[in-house]
Design an enzyme around this catalytic site. Structure first.
Site, PDB file in Angstrom:
ATOM      1  N   TYR A  69     -23.975   4.077  23.350  1.00  0.00           N
ATOM      2  CA  TYR A  69     -23.987   4.750  22.048  1.00  0.00           C
ATOM      3  C   TYR A  69     -23.709   3.715  20.969  1.00  0.00           C
ATOM      4  O   TYR A  69     -22.764   2.923  21.098  1.00  0.00           O
ATOM      5  CB  TYR A  69     -22.912   5.836  22.028  1.00  0.00           C
ATOM      6  N   ASP A  78     -22.670  -4.875  20.827  1.00  0.00           N
ATOM      7  CA  ASP A  78     -22.006  -3.822  20.060  1.00  0.00           C
ATOM      8  C   ASP A  78     -20.540  -3.794  20.490  1.00  0.00           C
ATOM      9  O   ASP A  78     -20.193  -3.223  21.518  1.00  0.00           O
ATOM     10  CB  ASP A  78     -22.691  -2.466  20.308  1.00  0.00           C
ATOM     11  N   LYS A  95     -13.599   0.125  13.971  1.00  0.00           N
ATOM     12  CA  LYS A  95     -12.326   0.590  14.552  1.00  0.00           C
ATOM     13  C   LYS A  95     -11.133  -0.332  14.267  1.00  0.00           C
ATOM     14  O   LYS A  95     -10.508  -0.232  13.211  1.00  0.00           O
ATOM     15  CB  LYS A  95     -12.532   0.838  16.041  1.00  0.00           C
TER      16      LYS A  95
HETATM   17  P1  KE4 Z   1     -18.783   5.014  13.984  1.00  0.00           P
HETATM   18  O1  KE4 Z   1     -20.029   5.215  13.138  1.00  0.00           O
HETATM   19  O2  KE4 Z   1     -18.334   6.290  14.671  1.00  0.00           O
HETATM   20  O3  KE4 Z   1     -17.665   4.326  13.216  1.00  0.00           O
HETATM   21  O4  KE4 Z   1     -19.157   3.991  15.159  1.00  0.00           O
HETATM   22  C1  KE4 Z   1     -20.248   4.262  15.990  1.00  0.00           C
HETATM   23  C2  KE4 Z   1     -20.093   3.512  17.299  1.00  0.00           C
HETATM   24  C3  KE4 Z   1     -20.872   2.396  17.512  1.00  0.00           C
HETATM   25  N1  KE4 Z   1     -20.771   1.682  18.662  1.00  0.00           N
HETATM   26  C4  KE4 Z   1     -19.892   2.049  19.633  1.00  0.00           C
HETATM   27  C5  KE4 Z   1     -19.807   1.236  20.886  1.00  0.00           C
HETATM   28  C6  KE4 Z   1     -19.069   3.187  19.453  1.00  0.00           C
HETATM   29  O5  KE4 Z   1     -18.197   3.549  20.436  1.00  0.00           O
HETATM   30  C7  KE4 Z   1     -19.165   3.943  18.272  1.00  0.00           C
HETATM   31  C8  KE4 Z   1     -18.331   5.188  18.033  1.00  0.00           C
HETATM   32  N2  KE4 Z   1     -17.539   5.615  19.108  1.00  0.00           N
HETATM   33  C9  KE4 Z   1     -17.268   7.047  19.174  1.00  0.00           C
HETATM   34  C10 KE4 Z   1     -16.431   7.321  20.420  1.00  0.00           C
HETATM   35  N3  KE4 Z   1     -17.237   7.355  21.586  1.00  0.00           N
HETATM   36  C11 KE4 Z   1     -16.640   7.543  17.917  1.00  0.00           C
HETATM   37  C12 KE4 Z   1     -16.055   8.937  17.996  1.00  0.00           C
HETATM   38  C13 KE4 Z   1     -16.872   9.935  17.228  1.00  0.00           C
HETATM   39  O6  KE4 Z   1     -18.129   9.884  17.288  1.00  0.00           O
HETATM   40  O7  KE4 Z   1     -16.227  10.797  16.576  1.00  0.00           O
END
Ligand code: KE4
Length: 438
Positions: A144, A239, A267
């Site tokens: 993801y 990523d 994060k």
């Molecule tokens: P954000 O747009 O949520 O800040 O980041 C996206 C993203 C990109 N790459 C990786 C490897 C990620 O894990 C994420 C976001 N992680 C999720 C948890 N699996 C965020 C939680 C959510 O979607 O509320």
């Protein structure tokens, strides 16, 4: 456990917010029941609005690596806020952050801040395409990279949890240049490059996938991705939104000794405030506006409060960058995270054995996932074999015992330096009881 206030809030939230949540993974749809609401967190704990205390293994999906409401972060945010919350004009903290990331991650020679990991990944893809003048991108099923149109193809996290890894609302044309391969499968990637000679702009990969639970790269796999992209004029994009500054001070790329061309972050570098970033080789990054032809922008990119919080996080993890080389109070933060992770892994593995419940507990540093399966989990197809009914019962049993794990089998768990051996022991004791009820 009394959750009256949470239930009232959720009923109210449903009137105004789709599904009552601002992000689907919070919705408990994978585990049943309704989400609880939190209005206070500190260290390894969160308290819901009914006053229930929970040991938190989600850590706001990664940013709270020092635990919640760390005094140094709170103080940094308060101080920065006194001078204004946003300028839309360059501010000194952006330079300090950029320099700090370049010091911690040697592959990053230049970096651009964004306000989310999604933005960082979306921008990195656009930059890779602009720099190579190629269109095709390889991603891996179960990985993801945020809710980027062209990457919501067999994605992980909430997309996988809700069983529609390919979102509605995305025209086929938007994903026609996205090629999906199974993770840890060398032959599949070789075949893609052979069939798309000189057309692949890059590979984007979670070096340690944490959005289908957690599984690790097989020995030599990341080296293979590095070699095949270099050999084909394609870029390797790590990523590290989740793994960055968590799996080592320089992220997964330091832990596994790989030098990607571009990396994305989020994060931890925001200390809990909205943040993302992407960076890498200077000749690639200089293709970005205002220098080059690849446009990318953001009103709140480099926001001073987010920079202050992120820098406080990094400082406590690694000590001050400049003079005095003051070591952080918990200077061996990564050793603490490793020790706590090993403690949890050993305890949970023993608890599953004593309850005679098949569990595969995957871990990398302070990231982990327990799958209800007796087979190894090396990719999303393996992860899909886990017993999700058992996971649901386990999740709620632990929640009732005051332990909060991610509300989906397809999410990673996180440990902070604020977790204690006593937290781990409490967790393992509760797990031993709950597992026996499955
Ligand atoms: P954000 O747009 O949520 O800040 O980041 C996206 C993203 C990109 N790459 C990786 C490897 C990620 O894990 C994420 C976001 N992680 C999720 C948890 N699996 C965020 C939680 C959510 O979607 O509320």
């Amino acid at each position: 456990m009394n959750r009256t206030q949470s239930e009232k809030l959720f009923a109210e939230a449903l009137k105004y917010i789709p599904g009552g949540v601002n992000s689907p993974v919070r919705a408990f749809r994978a585990v049943g029941g309704n989400p609880f609401f939190v209005n206070r967190a500190s260290g390894s704990k969160v308290w819901d609005v009914d006053g229930n205390e929970l040991i938190d293994y989600v850590c706001t999906w990664g940013p709270a690596i020092l635990g919640h409401a760390h005094p140094k972060i709170i103080s940094a945010v308060k101080t920065a806020a006194e001078f204004g919350t946003s300028f839309g004009i360059p501010n000194p903290l952006e330079v300090t952050m950029a320099k700090r990331i370049c010091e911690l991650v040697p592959s990053v020679k230049k970096i651009r801040m964004t306000s989310s990991g999604t933005e960082a990944c979306m921008s990195a893809i656009r930059l890779a395409r602009g720099f190579t003048q190629r269109d095709k991108i390889i991603k891996f099923d179960g990985c993801y990279h945020g809710h980027v149109d062209s990457l919501l193809v067999r994605a992980g996290s909430g997309a996988l949890t809700f069983g529609h890894p390919d979102s509605a609302g995305i025209p086929a044309a938007f994903t026609s240049h996205t090629i999906v391969a199974p993770y840890n499968d060398v032959e599949a990637v070789k075949a893609i490059f052979a069939a798309n000679k000189n057309e692949i702009a890059g590979i984007i990969v979670e070096p340690v996938p944490g959005n289908a639970g957690l599984y690790l790269p097989q020995p030599g796999y990341l080296e293979f991705l590095r070699e095949i992209t270099a050999a084909n004029g394609a870029l390797l994009i790590f990523d590290e939104v989740m793994t960055g500054f968590r799996l080592a001070k320089g992220g997964a790329q330091e832990r596994f000794g790989i030098t990607p061309d571009l990396s994305t972050f989020g994060k931890v570098i925001g200390g809990g405030l909205p943040v993302g970033a992407f960076g890498g080789r200077a000749e690639i990054m200089d293709y970005l506006a205002p220098l080059g032809p690849v446009y990318q922008a953001g009103t709140l990119s480099g926001n001073p409060i987010a920079m202050a919080a992120g820098l406080a996080n990094l400082e406590e993890l690694n000590g001050k960058a400049e003079s005095g080389k003051r070591k952080a109070e918990n200077e061996n933060a990564y050793a603490v995270l490793e020790k706590l992770g090993a403690h949890l892994e050993a305890g949970m593995t023993d608890a599953a054995k004593s309850a005679n419940v098949p569990v595969r507990f995957n871990r990398c540093g302070s990231m982990f996932c327990g799958y209800f399966t007796d087979a190894p989990v090396h990719n999303v197809a393996d992860a899909m074999k886990s017993d999700r009914e058992k996971f649901k019962k386990f999740f709620h049993g632990m929640l009732d015992a005051g332990i909060y794990f991610a509300p989906s089998q397809f999410e990673a768990g996180f440990i902070s330096t604020a977790h204690t051996a006593a937290d781990i022991e409490t967790t393992v004791r509760a797990a031993a009881k709950v597992l026996r009820t499955l």
